[in-house]
Design a protein around this motif. Structure first.
Motif, short mmCIF file in Angstrom:
data_model
loop_
_atom_site.label_atom_id
_atom_site.label_comp_id
_atom_site.label_asym_id
_atom_site.label_seq_id
_atom_site.Cartn_x
_atom_site.Cartn_y
_atom_site.Cartn_z
N GLN A 14 0.63 -1.22 -0.42
CA GLN A 14 -0.19 0.39 0.40
C GLN A 14 0.90 1.06 0.30
O GLN A 14 0.67 1.93 -0.47
CB GLN A 14 -0.72 -0.20 1.21
N VAL A 15 1.48 1.18 0.66
CA VAL A 15 2.69 2.18 0.94
C VAL A 15 3.11 2.45 -0.51
O VAL A 15 3.41 3.88 -0.98
CB VAL A 15 4.50 2.21 1.44
N ARG A 17 1.79 1.85 -3.21
CA ARG A 17 0.87 2.16 -4.58
C ARG A 17 0.66 4.52 -4.34
O ARG A 17 -0.54 4.13 -4.26
CB ARG A 17 -0.54 1.32 -4.24
N HIS A 18 0.61 4.23 -3.46
CA HIS A 18 0.47 5.59 -2.22
C HIS A 18 -0.59 5.76 -2.16
O HIS A 18 -1.73 6.56 -2.13
CB HIS A 18 0.78 6.27 -4.21
N ASN A 19 -0.95 4.29 -0.76
CA ASN A 19 -2.31 3.90 -0.77
C ASN A 19 -2.34 5.54 1.43
O ASN A 19 -3.29 4.29 1.57
CB ASN A 19 -3.11 3.65 -0.64
#
Length: 90
Positions: A14-15, A17-19
């Motif tokens: 997630q990091v 993927r910039h989420n």
């Protein structure tokens, strides 16, 4: 611990993927909590002097059996969640 490590991998994904860091911090906190509880249990067990050696050997065998099943299940869960994310993003 394998399931927590799987969630930690999800957080890292997630990091990248910039989420955000929400899942990563939740997994890291849970990982520290479980590791701390395991360490306390181990220290408590080592200080108990009246535990027979056969019990320690059987507990070690049981722990190895749990790991044998939980590691593949955690990897399957991580793969399923990653595939679900990839399908959602299309």
């Amino acid at each position: 611990m394998p399931f927590v490590a799987s969630w930690l991998l999800d957080g890292i994904v997630q990091v990248f993927r910039h989420n955000g860091l929400k899942l990563f911090w939740m997994a890291l906190g849970f990982n520290v909590l479980v590791a701390g509880a395991g360490y306390v249990a181990q220290q408590y067990g080592m200080s108990a002097s009246n535990v027979p050696t056969a019990s320690i050997a059987s507990m070690t065998s049981l722990a190895q059996t749990f790991l044998m099943f939980t590691i593949p299940l955690a990897l399957i869960g991580f793969d399923a969640r990653t595939i679900k994310l990839l399908v959602k993003s299309r």
